[in-house]
Scaffold this motif. Structure first.
Motif, PDB file in Angstrom:
ATOM      1  N   GLY A 105       2.325  12.732   3.186  1.00  0.00           N
ATOM      2  CA  GLY A 105       1.864  14.121   3.156  1.00  0.00           C
ATOM      3  C   GLY A 105       0.374  14.242   3.351  1.00  0.00           C
ATOM      4  N   THR A 106      -0.381  13.196   3.003  1.00  0.00           N
ATOM      5  CA  THR A 106      -1.830  13.272   3.197  1.00  0.00           C
ATOM      6  C   THR A 106      -2.261  12.520   4.448  1.00  0.00           C
ATOM      7  OG1 THR A 106      -2.158  11.356   1.777  1.00  0.00           O
ATOM      8  CG2 THR A 106      -2.372  13.510   0.744  1.00  0.00           C
ATOM      9  N   SER A 107      -1.461  11.549   4.890  1.00  0.00           N
ATOM     10  CA  SER A 107      -1.744  10.851   6.147  1.00  0.00           C
ATOM     11  C   SER A 107      -0.529  10.984   7.048  1.00  0.00           C
ATOM     12  CB  SER A 107      -2.024   9.370   5.909  1.00  0.00           C
ATOM     13  OG  SER A 107      -2.093   8.690   7.145  1.00  0.00           O
ATOM     14  N   PRO A 108      -0.719  11.456   8.299  1.00  0.00           N
ATOM     15  CA  PRO A 108       0.424  11.589   9.218  1.00  0.00           C
ATOM     16  C   PRO A 108       1.047  10.231   9.549  1.00  0.00           C
ATOM     17  CG  PRO A 108      -1.662  11.980  10.359  1.00  0.00           C
ATOM     18  CD  PRO A 108      -1.991  11.904   8.904  1.00  0.00           C
ATOM     19  N   LEU A 109       0.329   9.154   9.273  1.00  0.00           N
ATOM     20  CA  LEU A 109       0.826   7.818   9.629  1.00  0.00           C
ATOM     21  C   LEU A 109       1.578   7.143   8.483  1.00  0.00           C
ATOM     22  CD1 LEU A 109      -2.303   6.368  11.510  1.00  0.00           C
ATOM     23  CD2 LEU A 109      -0.510   7.877  12.360  1.00  0.00           C
ATOM     24  N   PHE A 110       1.567   7.747   7.318  1.00  0.00           N
ATOM     25  CA  PHE A 110       2.016   7.021   6.131  1.00  0.00           C
ATOM     26  C   PHE A 110       3.476   6.559   6.200  1.00  0.00           C
ATOM     27  CE2 PHE A 110       3.498   6.389   1.806  1.00  0.00           C
ATOM     28  CZ  PHE A 110       2.524   5.525   1.324  1.00  0.00           C
ATOM     29  N   ASN A 111       4.383   7.456   6.566  1.00  0.00           N
ATOM     30  CA  ASN A 111       5.801   7.053   6.586  1.00  0.00           C
ATOM     31  C   ASN A 111       6.069   5.967   7.622  1.00  0.00           C
ATOM     32  OD1 ASN A 111       6.436   8.758   4.489  1.00  0.00           O
ATOM     33  ND2 ASN A 111       6.941  10.477   5.825  1.00  0.00           N
ATOM     34  N   ALA A 112       5.379   6.081   8.769  1.00  0.00           N
ATOM     35  CA  ALA A 112       5.538   5.054   9.815  1.00  0.00           C
ATOM     36  C   ALA A 112       5.010   3.707   9.302  1.00  0.00           C
ATOM     37  CB  ALA A 112       4.799   5.471  11.079  1.00  0.00           C
ATOM     38  N   TRP A 113       3.933   3.763   8.511  1.00  0.00           N
ATOM     39  CA  TRP A 113       3.355   2.544   7.944  1.00  0.00           C
ATOM     40  C   TRP A 113       4.370   1.830   7.046  1.00  0.00           C
ATOM     41  CZ3 TRP A 113       0.683  -1.557   6.841  1.00  0.00           C
ATOM     42  CH2 TRP A 113       0.497  -1.958   5.519  1.00  0.00           C
ATOM     43  N   ILE A 114       5.029   2.591   6.182  1.00  0.00           N
ATOM     44  CA  ILE A 114       6.009   1.995   5.263  1.00  0.00           C
ATOM     45  C   ILE A 114       7.166   1.362   6.054  1.00  0.00           C
ATOM     46  CG2 ILE A 114       7.686   2.535   3.425  1.00  0.00           C
ATOM     47  CD1 ILE A 114       4.733   2.406   2.464  1.00  0.00           C
ATOM     48  N   PRO A 162       6.606  -0.709  -5.616  1.00  0.00           N
ATOM     49  CA  PRO A 162       6.180  -0.465  -4.233  1.00  0.00           C
ATOM     50  C   PRO A 162       7.247   0.230  -3.393  1.00  0.00           C
ATOM     51  CG  PRO A 162       6.910  -2.720  -4.469  1.00  0.00           C
ATOM     52  CD  PRO A 162       7.070  -2.092  -5.832  1.00  0.00           C
ATOM     53  N   LEU A 163       6.792   0.879  -2.319  1.00  0.00           N
ATOM     54  CA  LEU A 163       7.719   1.502  -1.377  1.00  0.00           C
ATOM     55  C   LEU A 163       8.267   0.474  -0.386  1.00  0.00           C
ATOM     56  CD1 LEU A 163       5.713   4.777  -0.759  1.00  0.00           C
ATOM     57  CD2 LEU A 163       8.111   4.694  -1.496  1.00  0.00           C
ATOM     58  N   ALA A 164       7.577  -0.656  -0.253  1.00  0.00           N
ATOM     59  CA  ALA A 164       7.994  -1.665   0.730  1.00  0.00           C
ATOM     60  C   ALA A 164       7.738  -3.058   0.160  1.00  0.00           C
ATOM     61  CB  ALA A 164       7.208  -1.481   2.023  1.00  0.00           C
ATOM     62  N   PRO A 165       8.442  -4.055   0.665  1.00  0.00           N
ATOM     63  CA  PRO A 165       8.153  -5.435   0.233  1.00  0.00           C
ATOM     64  C   PRO A 165       6.830  -5.908   0.828  1.00  0.00           C
ATOM     65  CG  PRO A 165       9.834  -5.425   1.952  1.00  0.00           C
ATOM     66  CD  PRO A 165       9.538  -3.985   1.641  1.00  0.00           C
ATOM     67  N   SER A 166       6.264  -6.969   0.282  1.00  0.00           N
ATOM     68  CA  SER A 166       5.038  -7.550   0.851  1.00  0.00           C
ATOM     69  C   SER A 166       5.075  -9.069   0.692  1.00  0.00           C
ATOM     70  CB  SER A 166       3.792  -6.967   0.173  1.00  0.00           C
ATOM     71  OG  SER A 166       3.837  -7.161  -1.230  1.00  0.00           O
ATOM     72  N   LEU A 167       4.248  -9.748   1.493  1.00  0.00           N
ATOM     73  CA  LEU A 167       4.217 -11.210   1.511  1.00  0.00           C
ATOM     74  C   LEU A 167       2.784 -11.674   1.320  1.00  0.00           C
ATOM     75  CD1 LEU A 167       6.188 -12.660   4.543  1.00  0.00           C
ATOM     76  CD2 LEU A 167       5.896 -13.794   2.368  1.00  0.00           C
ATOM     77  N   SER A 168       2.576 -12.713   0.512  1.00  0.00           N
ATOM     78  CA  SER A 168       1.194 -13.147   0.268  1.00  0.00           C
ATOM     79  C   SER A 168       1.062 -14.660   0.305  1.00  0.00           C
ATOM     80  CB  SER A 168       0.716 -12.638  -1.092  1.00  0.00           C
ATOM     81  OG  SER A 168       1.533 -13.159  -2.108  1.00  0.00           O
ATOM     82  N   VAL A 169      -0.207 -15.073   0.363  1.00  0.00           N
ATOM     83  CA  VAL A 169      -0.534 -16.490   0.261  1.00  0.00           C
ATOM     84  C   VAL A 169      -1.375 -16.654  -1.012  1.00  0.00           C
ATOM     85  CG1 VAL A 169      -2.571 -16.203   1.779  1.00  0.00           C
ATOM     86  CG2 VAL A 169      -1.555 -18.468   1.481  1.00  0.00           C
ATOM     87  N   THR A 170      -1.122 -17.742  -1.737  1.00  0.00           N
ATOM     88  CA  THR A 170      -1.790 -17.978  -3.013  1.00  0.00           C
ATOM     89  C   THR A 170      -3.063 -18.791  -2.803  1.00  0.00           C
ATOM     90  OG1 THR A 170       0.424 -18.077  -3.948  1.00  0.00           O
ATOM     91  CG2 THR A 170      -1.361 -18.863  -5.344  1.00  0.00           C
ATOM     92  N   LEU A 171      -4.149 -18.392  -3.441  1.00  0.00           N
ATOM     93  CA  LEU A 171      -5.433 -19.098  -3.291  1.00  0.00           C
ATOM     94  C   LEU A 171      -5.557 -20.197  -4.345  1.00  0.00           C
ATOM     95  CD1 LEU A 171      -7.887 -16.123  -2.651  1.00  0.00           C
ATOM     96  CD2 LEU A 171      -6.285 -17.238  -1.102  1.00  0.00           C
ATOM     97  N   ALA A 172      -5.976 -21.392  -3.916  1.00  0.00           N
ATOM     98  CA  ALA A 172      -5.947 -22.542  -4.826  1.00  0.00           C
ATOM     99  C   ALA A 172      -6.847 -22.425  -6.052  1.00  0.00           C
ATOM    100  CB  ALA A 172      -6.255 -23.818  -4.058  1.00  0.00           C
ATOM    101  N   TRP A 205       0.870  -1.188   0.000  1.00  0.00           N
ATOM    102  CA  TRP A 205       0.000   0.000   0.000  1.00  0.00           C
ATOM    103  C   TRP A 205       0.899   1.228   0.000  1.00  0.00           C
ATOM    104  CZ3 TRP A 205      -4.946   0.236  -1.204  1.00  0.00           C
ATOM    105  CH2 TRP A 205      -5.627   1.449  -1.004  1.00  0.00           C
ATOM    106  N   GLY A 206       1.270   1.670  -1.176  1.00  0.00           N
ATOM    107  CA  GLY A 206       2.191   2.790  -1.312  1.00  0.00           C
ATOM    108  C   GLY A 206       3.169   2.507  -2.439  1.00  0.00           C
ATOM    109  N   LYS A 207       3.203   3.431  -3.431  1.00  0.00           N
ATOM    110  CA  LYS A 207       4.055   3.186  -4.602  1.00  0.00           C
ATOM    111  C   LYS A 207       5.167   4.219  -4.699  1.00  0.00           C
ATOM    112  CE  LYS A 207      -0.018   1.779  -7.248  1.00  0.00           C
ATOM    113  NZ  LYS A 207      -0.574   1.410  -8.522  1.00  0.00           N
ATOM    114  N   ARG A 208       6.321   3.784  -5.194  1.00  0.00           N
ATOM    115  CA  ARG A 208       7.371   4.762  -5.521  1.00  0.00           C
ATOM    116  C   ARG A 208       7.300   5.125  -7.000  1.00  0.00           C
ATOM    117  NH1 ARG A 208      12.077   1.936  -7.538  1.00  0.00           N
ATOM    118  NH2 ARG A 208      11.890  -0.298  -7.153  1.00  0.00           N
ATOM    119  N   ASP A 209       6.531   4.356  -7.790  1.00  0.00           N
ATOM    120  CA  ASP A 209       6.298   4.687  -9.201  1.00  0.00           C
ATOM    121  C   ASP A 209       4.898   4.208  -9.564  1.00  0.00           C
ATOM    122  OD1 ASP A 209       8.267   4.736 -12.152  1.00  0.00           O
ATOM    123  OD2 ASP A 209       6.112   4.335 -12.113  1.00  0.00           O
TER     124      ASP A 209
END
Ligand code: PMV
Length: 331
Positions: A203-212, A29-39, A19-23
């Motif tokens: 810039g639009t959410s005060p929590l955004f940088n902490a989230w990343i 993305p701005l950060a890595p993410s981990l997922s589970v695949t649905l059968a 949730w957050g893009k650098r492009d």
């Protein structure tokens, strides 16, 4: 050689979110993410290159794809055509087994199926990493629908995005969890993840940088919990990560609130079930539906409990599955 080709790609659910893009064009993305695949939930796509066509045409679930969707599809096809050294357009047909726009990412399976089928149709022999990069250009989370099992998407650093790809970290047999999707009965979601991510930036959410920053730590903690098959540890990181993503959106100006009343009731139901001994945890994407992971022995009881929450349309059940694959032509 040009040939008709068909591929199935599964949907995936992020355990730690993107949730957050650098492009915003290349979906980096701005950060890595981990997922589970649905059968079984995913997309089947047939690609047929055709020299007689002057434009690409695509049918999705028997309806012509809208212009915005077609632009994204063409972007993926153009990369493939350039590599294959041809201008030939294609007819495409796609069928979803994922309910669309309910907080379940049908775009993830759609663009992964497109990348796999179209590269074969245009005679390219791409690695899993190259297919993941290609799928990502259609929809970010599609990068994670190529590999299967439990999948890590590297954020990468390069501007061209060639180091921003996903790979399997554990296969589906490592921890064969059940996955329940409690579909909340509301209208289609109002703000797409593409729009949402544009609105909810630094810039639009005060929590955004902490989230990343949190995402960087959560990916490590999540991978450790998966390695150890430790549901308590998994619940802490997966639930914490989803709630932090939604907190970031809620603190946005203007705020983004995807939840409905049943969403909150489902959160409480899962926490109660866990207190009573069920091995389960929840996550929520950019929608109101709630996805629950649980051990096989608890699946029936958990599913019944979720279905009893007022406002739940249905509870879909699936398991951890394999990655995208070529299939015999669906005709
Ligand atoms: O790939 P997109 O644009 O559909 O974004 C997906 C965003 C979330 O589903 C909310 C999180 C994720 O990592 O899948």
């Amino acid at each position: 050689m040009l040939q008709r080709a068909a591929a199935f790609a599964p949907s995936n659910i992020a355990l730690t979110k993107y949730w957050g893009k650098r492009d915003h064009v290349l979906n980096l993305p701005l950060a890595p993410s981990l997922s589970v695949t649905l059968a079984e939930l995913g997309t089947l796509t047939v690609v047929a290159p055709n020299p007689d066509l002057s434009e690409d045409v695509m049918m999705v679930d028997d309806q012509e794809l809208d212009p915005a969707g077609m632009t994204k599809v063409r972007r993926v096809l153009d990369v493939i055509r350039q590599r294959a050294g041809t201008q030939v357009k294609a007819g495409l047909r796609s069928v979803n087994t994922v309910p669309t726009a309910r907080g379940l990412a049908s775009s993830a399976s759609a663009f992964a199926a497109l990348a796999v089928a179209a590269s074969k149709a245009y005679g390219l022999d791409l690695s899993e990493r190259e297919l993941s990069v290609l799928a990502r250009t259609g929809s970010g989370s599609a990068a994670r629908s190529v590999a299967g099992g439990y999948v890590l998407w590297h954020a990468g650093e390069s501007q061209d995005g060639n180091d921003s790809y996903a790979e399997r970290v554990f296969d589906s047999e490592h921890w064969p969890l059940k996955i329940l999707v409690a579909v909340v009965a509301d209208q289609k979601k109002k703000v797409s993840s593409t729009q949402g991510m544009k609105m909810n930036a630094a810039g639009t959410s005060p929590l955004f940088n902490a989230w990343i920053d949190q995402c960087q730590r959560d990916v490590v903690a999540c991978q450790n919990a998966l390695r150890d098959k430790n549901m308590r540890a998994l619940a802490e990181v997966v639930e914490g990560n989803a709630l932090a993503m939604h907190a970031t959106m809620m603190a946005n100006r203007p705020p983004l609130l995807y939840w409905q009343a049943p969403t909150v009731a489902l959160i409480h139901a899962v926490r109660r079930l866990r207190d009573e001994g069920a091995e389960c945890c929840f996550t929520i994407d950019a929608g109101s539906s709630v996805v629950v992971l649980c051990e096989a022995q608890d699946a029936r009881a958990v599913s019944d409990e979720l279905a009893s929450v007022p406002g739940i349309e249905e509870v879909l059940q699936t398991r951890v599955g394999g990655g995208a694959r070529l299939v015999g032509d669906a005709g």
